[in-house]
Design an enzyme around this catalytic site. Structure first.
Site, mmCIF file in Angstrom:
data_model
loop_
_atom_site.group_PDB
_atom_site.id
_atom_site.type_symbol
_atom_site.label_atom_id
_atom_site.label_comp_id
_atom_site.label_asym_id
_atom_site.label_seq_id
_atom_site.Cartn_x
_atom_site.Cartn_y
_atom_site.Cartn_z
ATOM 1 N N HIS A 295 19.119 -16.481 33.684
ATOM 2 C CA HIS A 295 18.349 -17.591 33.672
ATOM 3 C C HIS A 295 17.022 -17.434 34.404
ATOM 4 O O HIS A 295 15.885 -17.813 33.940
ATOM 5 C CB HIS A 295 18.840 -18.542 34.403
ATOM 6 C CG HIS A 295 18.326 -19.896 34.366
ATOM 7 N ND1 HIS A 295 18.054 -20.716 33.282
ATOM 8 C CD2 HIS A 295 17.782 -20.801 35.428
ATOM 9 C CE1 HIS A 295 17.197 -22.018 33.865
ATOM 10 N NE2 HIS A 295 17.059 -21.743 35.183
ATOM 11 N N GLU B 202 13.568 -38.360 37.246
ATOM 12 C CA GLU B 202 12.904 -37.547 36.340
ATOM 13 C C GLU B 202 12.198 -38.539 35.185
ATOM 14 O O GLU B 202 12.101 -37.984 34.044
ATOM 15 C CB GLU B 202 13.711 -36.481 35.811
ATOM 16 C CG GLU B 202 13.066 -35.190 35.241
ATOM 17 C CD GLU B 202 13.837 -34.031 34.894
ATOM 18 O OE1 GLU B 202 15.157 -34.298 35.239
ATOM 19 O OE2 GLU B 202 13.552 -33.402 34.001
ATOM 20 N N ARG C 278 9.275 -35.489 38.853
ATOM 21 C CA ARG C 278 10.420 -34.521 38.702
ATOM 22 C C ARG C 278 10.181 -33.455 37.657
ATOM 23 O O ARG C 278 10.745 -32.311 37.745
ATOM 24 C CB ARG C 278 11.686 -35.061 38.725
ATOM 25 C CG ARG C 278 12.851 -34.188 39.010
ATOM 26 C CD ARG C 278 13.981 -35.020 39.545
ATOM 27 N NE ARG C 278 15.079 -34.199 39.880
ATOM 28 C CZ ARG C 278 16.257 -34.549 40.555
ATOM 29 N NH1 ARG C 278 16.592 -35.574 40.778
ATOM 30 N NH2 ARG C 278 17.364 -33.559 40.648
ATOM 31 N N GLU D 35 12.823 -19.644 40.846
ATOM 32 C CA GLU D 35 12.644 -20.967 41.040
ATOM 33 C C GLU D 35 11.814 -21.310 42.358
ATOM 34 O O GLU D 35 10.947 -22.252 42.375
ATOM 35 C CB GLU D 35 14.022 -21.835 41.267
ATOM 36 C CG GLU D 35 14.921 -21.669 40.044
ATOM 37 C CD GLU D 35 14.459 -22.235 38.924
ATOM 38 O OE1 GLU D 35 13.388 -23.278 39.102
ATOM 39 O OE2 GLU D 35 14.916 -21.917 37.761
ATOM 40 N N ARG E 25 35.271 -44.436 41.767
ATOM 41 C CA ARG E 25 34.137 -45.031 41.585
ATOM 42 C C ARG E 25 32.983 -44.730 42.558
ATOM 43 O O ARG E 25 32.133 -45.299 42.939
ATOM 44 C CB ARG E 25 34.092 -46.647 41.731
ATOM 45 C CG ARG E 25 35.169 -47.207 40.641
ATOM 46 C CD ARG E 25 34.664 -48.855 40.390
ATOM 47 N NE ARG E 25 35.344 -49.264 39.233
ATOM 48 C CZ ARG E 25 36.528 -50.018 39.354
ATOM 49 N NH1 ARG E 25 37.120 -50.121 40.748
ATOM 50 N NH2 ARG E 25 37.196 -50.533 38.510
ATOM 51 N N LYS F 264 11.358 -29.126 46.968
ATOM 52 C CA LYS F 264 12.016 -29.773 45.970
ATOM 53 C C LYS F 264 12.330 -31.242 46.461
ATOM 54 O O LYS F 264 12.310 -32.297 45.724
ATOM 55 C CB LYS F 264 13.399 -29.027 46.015
ATOM 56 C CG LYS F 264 14.529 -29.624 44.941
ATOM 57 C CD LYS F 264 14.630 -29.375 43.656
ATOM 58 C CE LYS F 264 15.498 -30.465 43.033
ATOM 59 N NZ LYS F 264 16.477 -30.130 42.027
ATOM 60 N N HIS G 237 10.333 -23.781 31.895
ATOM 61 C CA HIS G 237 11.785 -24.004 31.384
ATOM 62 C C HIS G 237 11.972 -24.354 30.014
ATOM 63 O O HIS G 237 12.850 -24.150 29.106
ATOM 64 C CB HIS G 237 12.549 -24.935 32.345
ATOM 65 C CG HIS G 237 13.041 -24.593 33.701
ATOM 66 N ND1 HIS G 237 12.307 -24.260 34.648
ATOM 67 C CD2 HIS G 237 14.247 -24.438 33.973
ATOM 68 C CE1 HIS G 237 12.874 -23.696 35.774
ATOM 69 N NE2 HIS G 237 14.289 -23.911 35.512
ATOM 70 N N ASN H 15 10.426 -28.396 35.737
ATOM 71 C CA ASN H 15 10.784 -27.774 34.699
ATOM 72 C C ASN H 15 9.560 -26.950 34.232
ATOM 73 O O ASN H 15 9.670 -26.388 33.022
ATOM 74 C CB ASN H 15 10.769 -28.914 33.636
ATOM 75 C CG ASN H 15 11.915 -29.458 33.167
ATOM 76 O OD1 ASN H 15 12.627 -28.750 32.333
ATOM 77 N ND2 ASN H 15 12.614 -30.100 33.839
ATOM 78 N N LYS I 76 21.347 -34.196 40.895
ATOM 79 C CA LYS I 76 21.919 -33.968 39.664
ATOM 80 C C LYS I 76 23.365 -33.506 39.632
ATOM 81 O O LYS I 76 23.610 -32.595 40.072
ATOM 82 C CB LYS I 76 20.949 -32.898 38.958
ATOM 83 C CG LYS I 76 19.689 -33.669 38.139
ATOM 84 C CD LYS I 76 18.813 -32.797 37.444
ATOM 85 C CE LYS I 76 17.493 -33.244 37.064
ATOM 86 N NZ LYS I 76 16.812 -32.472 36.276
ATOM 87 N N HIS J 285 14.645 -22.177 27.925
ATOM 88 C CA HIS J 285 15.663 -22.665 27.449
ATOM 89 C C HIS J 285 15.903 -22.169 26.138
ATOM 90 O O HIS J 285 16.959 -21.943 25.390
ATOM 91 C CB HIS J 285 15.748 -24.197 27.461
ATOM 92 C CG HIS J 285 16.096 -24.449 28.688
ATOM 93 N ND1 HIS J 285 15.649 -25.778 29.402
ATOM 94 C CD2 HIS J 285 16.655 -24.070 29.938
ATOM 95 C CE1 HIS J 285 16.143 -25.937 30.515
ATOM 96 N NE2 HIS J 285 16.650 -24.970 31.189
HETATM 97 N N1 GLY Z 1 16.580 -28.568 38.480
HETATM 98 C C1 GLY Z 1 15.395 -29.739 38.306
HETATM 99 C C2 GLY Z 1 15.718 -30.775 38.833
HETATM 100 O O1 GLY Z 1 16.625 -31.001 39.829
HETATM 101 O O2 GLY Z 1 15.055 -31.752 38.556
#
Ligand code: GLY
Length: 379
Positions: A268, A241, A245, A189, A125, A231, A252, A249, A147, A256
């Site tokens: 990428h 997000e 956040r 990035e 957990r 970041k 992106h 993107n 993430k 994508h």
């Molecule tokens: N890679 C985009 C984010 O972490 O929100």
């Protein structure tokens, strides 16, 4: 020089340090000190590329310092970012008797940090997690902000959660073994971070392009910690997000769709570079971004020698309608319509009334996609 940044996520009362320093990994002393405080057993998770380069050495260094360390390795590549890999690692952890006093140490690129982070989030957990990113992309992006997850055969990053690490160790020295195309994935990035949030950082990347490409240590280190700072500031404001956040993107949505259309044949970073130009083109069309700013984006991408070419042998698949269909699956889509981050200037994205992205008329999108086909497809 050491740069220590503190990331604080108020909603989950999580605070952790991100340390950027050359040689951090070869020393392993700082890492050992943190691990000792967190758990009595350490499970290093890595992949077949990074294990012989860094993870095995780290396991030995930490063992020599008296820590109880095991290494778990899975085959490299995005195709292994899947549920079966997570299960395989969990099975091994269980068989070896790892319990709640475990700390997971993820060492590798974004695939490793995502999988290992997801294991840490659910094993017993949730056990403490340390990130040691070894690609530029994972240093300035994937390892920060929590993430974690795996892909589903039908969609990328479909299964996962947000789980913050206890510490992130960034050692730019490891980038010496990173292939150039992987390095450029990270550069793109970083340029994006500058575009959405910090024009000084953009200018810094622009002025020092040739030396950063040659991995000049102090410039590389500065470019990394400043990218990390951007970041971190964004995820501190919006962990899950639902707003700011989304700015991360930028480029992106188009990228994508290109990746999907090329069956991931394009790197990428190259797809995001083209995506930023196409989304920038739309902002110019809508009168939100100046032509001058757009040309600066184009120029910096060329300075970093991004090829800006979409593989053309299956060009038929780049038909705008097919790309638009792929975009409707984007996570920012609302009621089946894609939404885009809109730049106002270098270093400044439009807040779009707190949504940080907006839909555009189909006509504008189609025009941008036709321009893309003309500018970046060779046939
Ligand atoms: N890679 C985009 C984010 O972490 O929100």
């Amino acid at each position: 020089m050491t740069h220590k940044l503190i990331c604080t996520i108020p909603k989950v009362a999580s605070t952790y340090e991100i340390e950027v320093q050359q040689g951090l990994l070869s020393e392993a002393t700082a890492l050992a000190e943190v691990l000792e405080k967190l758990a009595s057993r350490v499970a290093i998770i890595s992949d077949t590329t990074v294990a012989p380069l860094y993870a095995q050495g780290l396991q030995s260094a930490l063992s020599r310092k008296g820590l109880n360390v095991d290494l778990f390795v899975f085959p490299s590549g995005e195709s292994n970012k899947q549920r079966a890999t997570k299960e395989m690692i969990e099975d091994q952890l269980c068989k070896k008797g790892f319990g709640r006093d475990t700390c997971i140490l993820a060492i590798g690129g974004g695939v490793v940090t995502d999988v290992a982070g997801f294991v840490a989030a659910t094993y017993c957990r949730g056990v403490p997690l340390i990130m040691v990113p070894t690609t530029l992309l994972s240093m300035v992006d994937a390892s920060i902000g929590g993430k974690t997850g795996v892909d589903h055969p039908l969609a990328k990053n479909m299964i996962g959660c947000i789980y913050q690490p206890k510490k992130v160790f960034v050692d730019p020295a490891v980038l010496r073994t990173l292939p150039l195309n992987e390095f450029k994935n990270g550069i793109v990035e970083m340029i994006k971070h500058g575009l959405i949030a910090d024009s000084d950082y953009f200018d810094f990347l622009n002025s020092h392009a040739s030396k950063i490409l040659l991995l000049e240590p102090s410039l590389l280190e500065e470019s990394i910690w400043r990218g990390v700072l951007i970041k971190k500031n964004i995820v501190e404001e919006d962990e899950t997000e639902i707003g700011k956040r989304r700015l991360l993107n930028f480029g992106h949505t188009i990228a994508h769709a290109i990746e999907h259309a090329t069956a991931y044949e394009i790197a990428h970073g190259e797809a995001v570079a083209i995506g930023m130009l196409v989304e920038g083109y739309m902002a110019v069309e809508l009168g939100m971004l100046s032509q001058n700013a757009f040309l600066k984006i184009d120029a910096i991408l060329k300075k970093y020698a991004l090829p800006l070419l979409i593989p053309t042998h299956n060009a038929v698949r780049y038909r705008p309608e097919l790309l638009m269909q792929a975009m409707t699956l984007d996570k920012k889509s609302l009621r089946g319509k894609p939404r885009f981050v809109m730049l106002r200037d270098i270093g400044h994205a439009d807040p779009c009334a707190g949504n940080y992205c907006m839909p555009v008329e189909e006509e504008t999108l189609l025009k941008a996609l036709r321009w893309m086909a003309h500018a970046f497809c060779t046939s």
